[in-house]
Design an enzyme around this catalytic site. Structure first.
Site, mmCIF file in Angstrom:
data_model
loop_
_atom_site.group_PDB
_atom_site.id
_atom_site.type_symbol
_atom_site.label_atom_id
_atom_site.label_comp_id
_atom_site.label_asym_id
_atom_site.label_seq_id
_atom_site.Cartn_x
_atom_site.Cartn_y
_atom_site.Cartn_z
ATOM 1 N N ASN A 192 -12.814 -20.531 23.094
ATOM 2 C CA ASN A 192 -12.081 -20.284 21.991
ATOM 3 C C ASN A 192 -12.813 -20.927 20.864
ATOM 4 O OD1 ASN A 192 -11.519 -22.921 21.979
ATOM 5 N ND2 ASN A 192 -9.312 -22.452 22.988
ATOM 6 N N ASP A 240 -2.834 -12.899 24.260
ATOM 7 C CA ASP A 240 -3.131 -14.430 23.894
ATOM 8 C C ASP A 240 -3.896 -14.472 22.601
ATOM 9 O OD1 ASP A 240 -2.871 -17.328 24.948
ATOM 10 O OD2 ASP A 240 -4.950 -16.999 24.722
#
Length: 353
Positions: A23, A225
Site C-alpha cells: 500500500n 478494501d
C-alpha cells in the site's frame, strides 16, 4: 508455489511479498491478503468437492463459489520481503456448503521467524461445472471426532441463522434504490461522512474471473478494501491499515462484463478505530437494461498508525443527518460485539507450529 499436505484436500500456498503488493505506506495491502485467503479457500473447497473418492452417481464435477466470509482480523501487518504462507483446510461439510479455515503467517527469511497475521473462515457452495447456476450437494467430511463434528455443525447453524436474521435467506433479490446510500446533506466539512466517502467503478475482465466466467471473491474483496482504504485515508490523513473485516455475505455472483460500482462511507469511530461500510452493486452490460443489484455488503475496521508504527487516536466522525446518527449507533454496537469476540478468542488462537 503450492504443495499438498497429508490430507490431499488441504492446501498450502507460499508467496514472496513484492513491492507491487504494497500500500502507499509500504506494508502489504490488506486487499492482497484477502485475495490470497480466498484463493486458498477456493482451492481447498474445490479439491474436497472433486475428490475422486466422492465421484459417483450423487456427486458431479463442481467449482466452488464463495458465499460468506466470517470476521477476519488482521492480527499483525505483513511487510514487503516477507513470505506469506497460507494453509487452507476443509473443516466442515454441510448438505450444500463447505467450511474452509485459512491461517496466514509471515516468514522473515533473514531472521528465520514466523508470525501469525490472519485467521479466516470462509463458506463455499459447489456449483455445477456443466450447468451454470446449479447448486450441487457437498460431499461429506470425515471428522476426527464427534466433538469436532458437533462444533462444525454449531458454526454452520450460527452462520445460517445470521444470514436469515439480516433477511438474506441465502438468495436475495436486491434491486438498488437510488437513495439507499446517499442520504446525507452533501456537506464537504472535514471529518463528516460525505467528506471521506469514496467510490470506484471497475469493469470485470477475464483476469478477474475463474474459468467459468465469474469474478472471484478475492478480487471483489481486494477492490472493497481499496475503497475502504480511501475512506480511511481521507478521514485520518495518516498511515492507515486494515484491522478487520466483519462477516460478509456474497449475495450475487458477478459475471464477466459486469460493471462493479463500489462505494464506501464512514459509519463509526471509537478512540482508535474507524468503521467503514462498503457496498458493491453490479450492472451487467449485456442484460439490455441499467438495473443494478447488490452483490456484496461489508464493514471494514481501520486503525491509524503514528510515525513509530503504533496505533494512535482516530479523529472523531461528525454525524449530521438522522440516517448517519442511526448508523453510528449501529456501528457502536458492532464495535462492542467485536471487542467481546476478540476477548473470547484470545484464549484459542491457532498455533503457527
Amino acid at each position: 508455489m503450492m504443495t499438498e499436505n497429508e490430507d490431499e484436500c488441504d492446501v498450502q500456498i507460499c508467496r514472496l511479498m513484492k513491492p507491487d503488493d504494497a500500500n502507499i505506506a509500504g506494508n502489504v495491502h490488506g486487499g492482497t491478503i484477502l485475495k490470497m485467503i480466498e484463493e486458498a479457500g477456493i482451492i481447498a473447497s474445490t479439491r474436497h468437492c472433486n475428490n475422486p473418492a466422492h465421484m459417483n452417481d450423487e456427486y458431479e464435477p463442481s467449482v466452488s463459489a464463495l458465499v460468506r466470509v466470517e470476521t477476519t482480523d488482521f492480527l499483525q501487518p505483513m511487510f514487503i520481503g516477507e513470505v506469506a504462507e497460507l494453509r487452507g483446510k476443509v473443516t466442515y461439510s454441510a448438505p450444500h456448503s463447505v467450511e474452509v479455515q485459512v491461517m496466514v503467517t509471515a516468514e522473515n527469511l533473514l531472521k528465520g521467524t514466523k508470525r501469525l497475521t490472519n485467521f479466516a473462515t470462509l463458506w463455499y457452495v459447489p456449483m455445477s461445472a456443466d450447468e451454470k447456476g446449479k447448486v450441487l450437494p457437498a460431499p461429506p467430511l470425515k471428522c476426527p471426532s464427534k466433538d469436532v463434528e458437533e462444533a462444525g455443525r454449531a458454526r454452520y447453524e450460527a452462520q445460517k441463522a445470521e444470514r436469515r436474521r439480516i433477511g438474506l435467506g441465502g438468495r436475495p433479490s436486491l434491486l438498488i434504490k437510488s437513495n439507499d446510500f446517499y442520504d446525507d446533506d452533501g456537506s464537504s466539512e472535514t471529518l463528516t461522512v460525505s467528506h471521506s466517502r469514496s467510490s470506484l467503478i471497475h469493469l470485470v475482465g477475464p483476469s478477474d474471473c475463474n474459468t467459468y466466467g465469474y469474478a472471484s471473491g478475492g478480487v471483489t474483496m481486494k477492490l472493497m478494501d481499496e475503497v475502504a482504504g480511501c475512506v480511511a485515508a481521507r478521514h485520518c490523513r495518516t498511515n492507515i491499515v486494515t484491522a478487520s473485516m466483519d462477516a460478509t455475505n456474497f449475495h450475487k455472483t458477478v459475471r464477466l462484463g459486469s460493471i462493479c460500482h463500489l462505494t464506501g462511507r464512514a459509519t463509526f469511530t471509537s478512540n482508535r478505530s474507524l468503521e467503514i461500510e462498503v457496498m458493491v452493486d453490479t450492472e451487467y452490460l449485456l442484460a439490455g437494461s441499467d438495473v443494478r443489484e447488490r452483490a456484496v455488503h461489508a464493514f471494514f475496521t481501520y486503525v491509524s498508525l503514528g510515525p513509530d508504527g503504533r496505533t494512535q487516536p482516530i479523529p472523531q466522525l461528525k454525524v449530521q443527518t438522522e440516517g448517519e446518527k442511526i448508523r453510528y449507533e449501529e456501528g457502536k454496537l458492532r464495535y462492542e460485539q467485536r471487542k467481546s469476540k476478540r476477548a473470547a478468542n484470545k484464549q484459542s488462537k491457532p498455533s503457527t507450529s
